[in-house]
Write a protein that holds these residues in place. Structure first.
Motif, PDB file in Angstrom:
ATOM      1  N   VAL A 204     -37.610 -40.849  33.270  1.00  0.00           N
ATOM      2  CA  VAL A 204     -38.452 -42.041  33.400  1.00  0.00           C
ATOM      3  C   VAL A 204     -38.661 -42.304  34.885  1.00  0.00           C
ATOM      4  N   LEU A 205     -39.908 -42.415  35.287  1.00  0.00           N
ATOM      5  CA  LEU A 205     -40.267 -42.683  36.680  1.00  0.00           C
ATOM      6  C   LEU A 205     -40.739 -44.126  36.817  1.00  0.00           C
ATOM      7  N   ILE A 206     -40.157 -44.843  37.776  1.00  0.00           N
ATOM      8  CA  ILE A 206     -40.681 -46.138  38.195  1.00  0.00           C
ATOM      9  C   ILE A 206     -41.383 -45.897  39.527  1.00  0.00           C
ATOM     10  N   THR A 207     -42.654 -46.228  39.596  1.00  0.00           N
ATOM     11  CA  THR A 207     -43.495 -45.764  40.698  1.00  0.00           C
ATOM     12  C   THR A 207     -43.117 -46.338  42.043  1.00  0.00           C
ATOM     13  N   LEU A 237     -52.584 -57.873  47.611  1.00  0.00           N
ATOM     14  CA  LEU A 237     -52.091 -56.593  47.113  1.00  0.00           C
ATOM     15  C   LEU A 237     -50.979 -56.699  46.077  1.00  0.00           C
ATOM     16  N   VAL A 238     -50.236 -57.815  46.061  1.00  0.00           N
ATOM     17  CA  VAL A 238     -49.083 -57.924  45.157  1.00  0.00           C
ATOM     18  C   VAL A 238     -48.283 -56.615  45.258  1.00  0.00           C
ATOM     19  N   LEU A 239     -47.700 -56.399  46.423  1.00  0.00           N
ATOM     20  CA  LEU A 239     -47.074 -55.110  46.724  1.00  0.00           C
ATOM     21  C   LEU A 239     -45.949 -54.737  45.764  1.00  0.00           C
ATOM     22  N   ASP A 240     -45.365 -55.738  45.103  1.00  0.00           N
ATOM     23  CA  ASP A 240     -44.276 -55.431  44.177  1.00  0.00           C
ATOM     24  C   ASP A 240     -44.756 -54.826  42.871  1.00  0.00           C
ATOM     25  N   ASP A 241     -46.068 -54.728  42.671  1.00  0.00           N
ATOM     26  CA  ASP A 241     -46.594 -54.168  41.424  1.00  0.00           C
ATOM     27  C   ASP A 241     -46.201 -52.695  41.285  1.00  0.00           C
ATOM     28  N   GLN A 242     -45.562 -52.353  40.156  1.00  0.00           N
ATOM     29  CA  GLN A 242     -45.158 -50.975  39.893  1.00  0.00           C
ATOM     30  C   GLN A 242     -45.294 -50.694  38.402  1.00  0.00           C
ATOM     31  N   ALA A 243     -45.332 -49.422  38.070  1.00  0.00           N
ATOM     32  CA  ALA A 243     -45.542 -48.999  36.687  1.00  0.00           C
ATOM     33  C   ALA A 243     -44.421 -48.065  36.251  1.00  0.00           C
ATOM     34  N   LEU A 244     -44.340 -47.853  34.941  1.00  0.00           N
ATOM     35  CA  LEU A 244     -43.358 -46.939  34.340  1.00  0.00           C
ATOM     36  C   LEU A 244     -44.110 -45.713  33.833  1.00  0.00           C
ATOM     37  N   VAL A 245     -43.559 -44.531  34.092  1.00  0.00           N
ATOM     38  CA  VAL A 245     -44.236 -43.278  33.749  1.00  0.00           C
ATOM     39  C   VAL A 245     -43.261 -42.349  33.030  1.00  0.00           C
ATOM     40  N   VAL A 246     -43.738 -41.750  31.935  1.00  0.00           N
ATOM     41  CA  VAL A 246     -42.981 -40.755  31.182  1.00  0.00           C
ATOM     42  C   VAL A 246     -43.868 -39.528  30.998  1.00  0.00           C
ATOM     43  N   HIS A 247     -43.273 -38.349  31.051  1.00  0.00           N
ATOM     44  CA  HIS A 247     -43.992 -37.105  30.804  1.00  0.00           C
ATOM     45  C   HIS A 247     -43.571 -36.568  29.439  1.00  0.00           C
ATOM     46  N   VAL A 248     -44.458 -36.673  28.467  1.00  0.00           N
ATOM     47  CA  VAL A 248     -44.174 -36.158  27.128  1.00  0.00           C
ATOM     48  C   VAL A 248     -44.542 -34.683  27.088  1.00  0.00           C
ATOM     49  N   ARG A 249     -43.584 -33.885  26.709  1.00  0.00           N
ATOM     50  CA  ARG A 249     -43.745 -32.427  26.714  1.00  0.00           C
ATOM     51  C   ARG A 249     -44.998 -32.008  25.930  1.00  0.00           C
ATOM     52  N   ASP A 250     -45.796 -31.130  26.542  1.00  0.00           N
ATOM     53  CA  ASP A 250     -47.012 -30.560  25.956  1.00  0.00           C
ATOM     54  C   ASP A 250     -48.138 -31.580  25.778  1.00  0.00           C
ATOM     55  N   ARG A 251     -47.926 -32.821  26.217  1.00  0.00           N
ATOM     56  CA  ARG A 251     -48.975 -33.841  26.096  1.00  0.00           C
ATOM     57  C   ARG A 251     -49.495 -34.261  27.483  1.00  0.00           C
ATOM     58  N   GLY A 252     -48.586 -34.772  28.301  1.00  0.00           N
ATOM     59  CA  GLY A 252     -48.979 -35.258  29.611  1.00  0.00           C
ATOM     60  C   GLY A 252     -48.299 -36.571  29.915  1.00  0.00           C
ATOM     61  N   LEU A 253     -48.854 -37.310  30.875  1.00  0.00           N
ATOM     62  CA  LEU A 253     -48.233 -38.538  31.342  1.00  0.00           C
ATOM     63  C   LEU A 253     -48.574 -39.727  30.440  1.00  0.00           C
ATOM     64  N   ARG A 269     -53.636 -42.338  39.520  1.00  0.00           N
ATOM     65  CA  ARG A 269     -53.678 -41.345  40.604  1.00  0.00           C
ATOM     66  C   ARG A 269     -52.304 -41.187  41.254  1.00  0.00           C
ATOM     67  N   HIS A 270     -51.636 -42.314  41.478  1.00  0.00           N
ATOM     68  CA  HIS A 270     -50.318 -42.297  42.108  1.00  0.00           C
ATOM     69  C   HIS A 270     -49.317 -41.552  41.226  1.00  0.00           C
ATOM     70  N   ALA A 271     -49.350 -41.823  39.920  1.00  0.00           N
ATOM     71  CA  ALA A 271     -48.431 -41.156  39.000  1.00  0.00           C
ATOM     72  C   ALA A 271     -48.682 -39.654  38.969  1.00  0.00           C
ATOM     73  N   ARG A 272     -49.940 -39.254  38.968  1.00  0.00           N
ATOM     74  CA  ARG A 272     -50.262 -37.827  38.955  1.00  0.00           C
ATOM     75  C   ARG A 272     -49.800 -37.145  40.244  1.00  0.00           C
ATOM     76  N   ARG A 273     -50.000 -37.827  41.379  1.00  0.00           N
ATOM     77  CA  ARG A 273     -49.602 -37.234  42.653  1.00  0.00           C
ATOM     78  C   ARG A 273     -48.082 -37.121  42.764  1.00  0.00           C
ATOM     79  N   LEU A 274     -47.384 -38.156  42.337  1.00  0.00           N
ATOM     80  CA  LEU A 274     -45.929 -38.137  42.427  1.00  0.00           C
ATOM     81  C   LEU A 274     -45.310 -37.040  41.570  1.00  0.00           C
ATOM     82  N   THR A 275     -45.860 -36.851  40.384  1.00  0.00           N
ATOM     83  CA  THR A 275     -45.239 -35.943  39.408  1.00  0.00           C
ATOM     84  C   THR A 275     -45.798 -34.529  39.463  1.00  0.00           C
ATOM     85  N   GLY A 276     -47.010 -34.377  39.986  1.00  0.00           N
ATOM     86  CA  GLY A 276     -47.667 -33.082  39.925  1.00  0.00           C
ATOM     87  C   GLY A 276     -48.230 -32.760  38.559  1.00  0.00           C
ATOM     88  N   VAL A 277     -48.210 -33.729  37.645  1.00  0.00           N
ATOM     89  CA  VAL A 277     -48.765 -33.552  36.294  1.00  0.00           C
ATOM     90  C   VAL A 277     -50.167 -34.149  36.280  1.00  0.00           C
TER      91      VAL A 277
END
Length: 348
Positions: A204-207, A237-253, A269-277
């Motif tokens: 589980v990724l917290i951005t 900007l509400v800089l504290d704004d963050q999201a939760l990201v999961v990579h489901v196998r064979d599906r994607g983010l 975009r941020h989630a894709r860049r961080l994970t490479g998925v």
């Protein structure tokens, strides 16, 4: 917190990269399945039907005493309020880990809805706050007796920021401010992170802070202000704004947002860049496209999401009815209506 503001105000502040080091790329471990249960949302619709992607709360959820009925009771359904909370269950082999993502607006809604769904909140192993606005953190007041002491809570350090809404020619509204000291006193183990965090054995990724890279997602209007210690300043900007990201196998983010103050497209975009998925499979949560200050952002957001072609889109909370209709039209096979008590399943 969501404030419509005035048309054009969203263009008043330019985006900028997030502060801090971006850990790029991050080895986010794939999981077998994720189930996201919306415990609190702005909407409850007891007539929604489920399918292989979503299970809806039973129409008769929540029996309560009511002497006006012959049976001495009635069915109350699920609570809906201007807030958001979700329970995220991640399955990896024989292991299941659950996290609470945001806690709604009022002290009791997340507890009441959990009880009506038969959800045991004591099984949660951690809390993630998407940001410090009180419509995502208000339920913490009712959770201290339901969760074990020492429960880790991941927050951005700006979540404690004192904020207010000061629209022109209207009364100033001081937003309730989270207290780190009080949460520590209630037994929460507060973990502050600006940078991305990996939880649940790396699955589980917290951005952390989200890079602001689009030209159209420019944040809150001038009425949204923060106290700097010396005075009030526009806080777009509400800089504290963050999201939760999961990579489901064979599906994607799978990306879960609270309000999406950073902008839905920036977050993806941020989630894709961080994970490479590259593949976005599902986007769920508040997208903050409601009100005249944000409705101009709807068309470019729709264009970007259409190009990404997610298989599931569940706009919630502060997305707004205009954006809901636009998303349902542009992505009819992916769009699903949100509702308190709904569980969305994404499996490998």
């Amino acid at each position: 917190m969501c404030d419509g503001g005035q048309a054009g105000e969203a263009q008043a502040s330019a985006p900028r990269p997030a502060e801090g080091t971006a850990l790029d790329p991050i080895a986010l471990q794939p999981v077998d399945e994720v189930r996201i249960t919306t415990l609190v949302d702005n909407v409850y619709d007891g007539l929604l039907t489920g399918d292989d992607r979503v299970t809806r709360a039973e129409f008769g959820s929540g029996r309560v005493t009511a002497a006006q009925f012959e049976e001495g009771g009635t069915d109350a359904g699920m609570r809906a309020e201007h807030g958001f909370a979700a329970l995220v269950a991640v399955h990896r082999g024989a292991t299941t880990t659950t996290l609470l993502f945001d806690t709604g607006l009022s002290p009791d809604a997340v507890v009441v809805n959990s009880d009506r769904l038969g959800v045991d909140l004591s099984a949660a192993q951690g809390i993630v706050l998407s940001h410090g606005h009180f419509d995502h953190a208000g339920g913490l007041a009712g959770l201290s007796g339901r969760l074990r002491r020492g429960m880790p809570m991941v927050v951005h350090p700006a979540a404690w920021t004192r904020r207010r809404l000061a629209p022109p020619n209207r009364e100033i509204f001081d937003l309730p401010t989270l207290s780190r000291r009080a949460l520590g006193g209630e037994g929460f183990e507060v973990v502050e992170r600006r940078e991305p965090s990996l939880l649940v054995d790396g699955s589980v990724l917290i951005t952390g802070e989200v890079d602001r890279t689009t030209e159209f997602e420019r944040g809150m209007p001038p009425a949204h202000q923060a106290w700097t210690g010396a005075g009030w300043e526009h806080d777009p900007l509400v800089l504290d704004d963050q999201a939760l990201v999961v990579h489901v196998r064979d599906r994607g983010l799978v990306v879960l947002t609270g309000c999406g103050h950073a902008g839905a497209v920036n977050i993806v975009r941020h989630a894709r860049r961080l994970t490479g998925v590259d593949r976005l499979y599902a986007l769920l949560g508040g997208l903050h496209l409601s009100g005249p200050a944000f409705e101009p952002v709807i068309p470019p957001t729709i264009d970007a999401l259409t190009e990404l072609a997610p298989a599931m889109v569940v706009p919630a909370h502060c997305t707004g009815w205009r954006a809901q209709h636009a998303l349902a039209t542009a992505l009819p096979d992916a769009w699903l209506p949100g509702s308190s008590g709904s569980t969305y399943r994404i499996a490998a």
